[in-house]
Scaffold this motif. Structure first.
Motif, short mmCIF file in Angstrom:
data_model
loop_
_atom_site.label_atom_id
_atom_site.label_comp_id
_atom_site.label_asym_id
_atom_site.label_seq_id
_atom_site.Cartn_x
_atom_site.Cartn_y
_atom_site.Cartn_z
N ALA A 12 52.85 -25.82 -5.11
CA ALA A 12 54.12 -26.25 -4.53
C ALA A 12 54.13 -27.77 -4.50
N VAL A 13 55.27 -28.38 -4.80
CA VAL A 13 55.37 -29.84 -4.87
C VAL A 13 56.31 -30.36 -3.79
N VAL A 14 55.85 -31.39 -3.07
CA VAL A 14 56.65 -32.10 -2.08
C VAL A 14 56.87 -33.51 -2.59
N GLY A 15 58.13 -33.94 -2.76
CA GLY A 15 58.42 -35.25 -3.32
C GLY A 15 58.48 -36.35 -2.28
N TYR A 16 58.26 -37.59 -2.74
CA TYR A 16 58.38 -38.76 -1.86
C TYR A 16 58.72 -39.98 -2.70
N ASP A 17 59.21 -41.04 -2.06
CA ASP A 17 59.52 -42.31 -2.73
C ASP A 17 58.30 -43.19 -2.64
N ARG A 18 57.69 -43.50 -3.79
CA ARG A 18 56.43 -44.25 -3.79
C ARG A 18 56.59 -45.68 -3.26
N ILE B 226 47.20 -54.22 -1.34
CA ILE B 226 48.31 -54.94 -1.94
C ILE B 226 49.59 -54.12 -1.86
N GLU B 227 50.70 -54.75 -2.20
CA GLU B 227 51.96 -54.02 -2.28
C GLU B 227 51.92 -53.05 -3.46
N GLN B 228 52.75 -52.03 -3.40
CA GLN B 228 52.79 -51.04 -4.49
C GLN B 228 53.07 -51.75 -5.82
N ASP C 243 59.53 -40.14 -8.88
CA ASP C 243 59.63 -40.70 -10.23
C ASP C 243 58.40 -40.39 -11.07
N ALA C 244 57.63 -39.38 -10.68
CA ALA C 244 56.47 -38.99 -11.47
C ALA C 244 56.93 -38.56 -12.86
N PRO C 245 56.10 -38.81 -13.90
CA PRO C 245 56.48 -38.37 -15.25
C PRO C 245 56.84 -36.88 -15.26
N ALA C 246 57.92 -36.55 -15.95
CA ALA C 246 58.43 -35.18 -15.95
C ALA C 246 57.38 -34.18 -16.42
N GLY C 247 56.60 -34.57 -17.41
CA GLY C 247 55.58 -33.67 -17.93
C GLY C 247 54.51 -33.35 -16.90
N LYS C 248 54.11 -34.36 -16.11
CA LYS C 248 53.10 -34.15 -15.08
C LYS C 248 53.63 -33.27 -13.96
N SER D 228 49.29 -37.39 -5.30
CA SER D 228 48.96 -37.93 -6.62
C SER D 228 50.22 -38.26 -7.39
N SER D 229 50.10 -39.25 -8.29
CA SER D 229 51.21 -39.59 -9.18
C SER D 229 51.26 -38.64 -10.37
N GLY D 230 50.24 -37.81 -10.53
CA GLY D 230 50.32 -36.86 -11.64
C GLY D 230 49.04 -36.19 -12.07
N ASN D 231 48.02 -36.97 -12.44
CA ASN D 231 46.81 -36.38 -13.01
C ASN D 231 45.97 -35.64 -11.97
#
Length: 340
Positions: free
Chosen positions: A135-141, A240-242, A120-125, A94-97
């Motif tokens: 636990a959070v695993v990051g990736y490049d969207r 579609i493309e991101q 690059d997810a919003p810092a607050g999320k 998820s991107s955040g919510n």
């Protein structure tokens, strides 16, 4: 169930699924989440009614737990997992919510959770997701496939993959927002709903079938990410493309195999709006209803305003519902967008 790769998923991703949720499933979901999810109010604004020429009834899911409607679907889905699945834990992307929603639902139900989120997810999320214990695993969207990362983790660790929109239990849970709106406000002539992957819109269409079958239901997505509009016109899912849009929660690349047929068969139309129109809608919510709404959450209101600008008499005297999907936006970001 165990997929070919050994990963656990909530259901097979069939090309033409037969396990689509029904209006009764939305009603059942409402019973399951009652007392845990907030029953958000219905807001009105006389100035907005005057501008639109209609009675506008707003469902502010920015006031929901975790700040978005996503908690409804996440809690409903996790509450139906078996004891074995709960012990093994869940993984989501998820991107955040949806991230925050799964994290909190897992915490409430004492289920381990891992969330795949863009770097690059919003810092607050991001902070909220970690704060709920996930636990959070990051990736490049823009260069990596979040679903593949989550699927791999699911297979390696035996966790259940909880998709953000393309599952019957998720769709049914999301539909409870519109169900409550219709229960509290009564039948509508039209309903505008934010559209990303289609979970909220699909659930809202099912709720409308149950309580307001005569309502015209519109999905609203970012102009830069109009995969749903393209898909409905093509009669098939178009990827579609991101997309690059301030509506990060709706920056999806394709509808799901379950959300697409529901939209195809029941939605009245899909409208698109620009980022500037989203900012105008955010400003409207802040000044008239005194609520903080994120760009994605403003899609439905922006779509309604665009439709009325094109045809001022389109909803004259009508009762129009608007679902605000969320309010998770950093204050500095909100100020930069709305204060200009």
């Amino acid at each position: 169930m165990i997929g070919r790769s050994g990963s656990r998923t909530l259901a097979p991703m069939a090309a033409d699924p037969t396990d689509l949720p029904t209006p009764d499933d939305v009603r059942a979901a409402a019973s399951r989440i009652a007392g845990t999810a907030h029953r958000t109010p219905v807001l009105t604004s006389r100035l907005t009614d005057s501008e639109i020429g209609a009675s506008v009834l707003v469902k502010p899911e920015n006031l929901q737990r975790t700040g978005s409607f996503k908690f409804r679907g996440a809690f409903h889905t996790l509450s139906r997992l078996s004891a074995e699945q709960r012990r093994a834990g869940v993984v989501a992307f998820s991107s955040g919510n949806h991230a925050q929603a799964v994290a909190l639902a897992a915490s409430v139900l004492d289920i381990p959770a891992t969330i795949v989120m863009p770097t690059d997810a919003p810092a607050g999320k991001l902070a909220a997701t970690q704060g709920y214990g996930a636990a959070v695993v990051g990736y490049d969207r823009y260069t990596e496939d979040r679903e593949q990362i989550a699927t791999t983790l699911s297979g390696e660790r035996g966790m259940t993959l909880v998709p953000p929109f393309d599952h019957p239990d998720v769709i049914a849970g999301q539909g409870t927002a519109a169900l409550e709106l219709l229960e509290d406000a009564g039948p509508l002539d039209a309903l505008f709903v934010c559209l990303g992957g289609g979970g909220l819109l699909s659930g809202s269409l099912l709720a409308a079938q149950a309580l307001s079958p005569g309502a015209a239901v519109y999905g609203v997505e970012p102009e830069a990410g109009d995969d749903a509009r393209q898909s409905l016109r093509a009669g098939r899912i178009v990827r579609i493309e991101q997309p690059r849009t301030i509506a990060d929660g709706a920056a999806t690349t394709a509808l799901g195999t379950r959300t697409f047929p529901i939209l195809r068969d029941h939605v009245t139309d899909v409208l698109t709006v620009t980022d500037d129109q989203l900012v105008d809608a955010m400003r409207t919510f802040a000044t008239r209803m005194k609520i903080l709404v994120e760009p994605t959450g403003a899609l439905a209101m922006a779509g309604l305003r665009v439709a009325v600008a094109a045809d001022p008499q389109r909803f004259a005297g009508a009762r129009v519902g608007v679902v605000v999907s969320g309010g998770n936006v950093d204050l500095d970001r909100f100020t930069a967008l709305v204060g200009g």
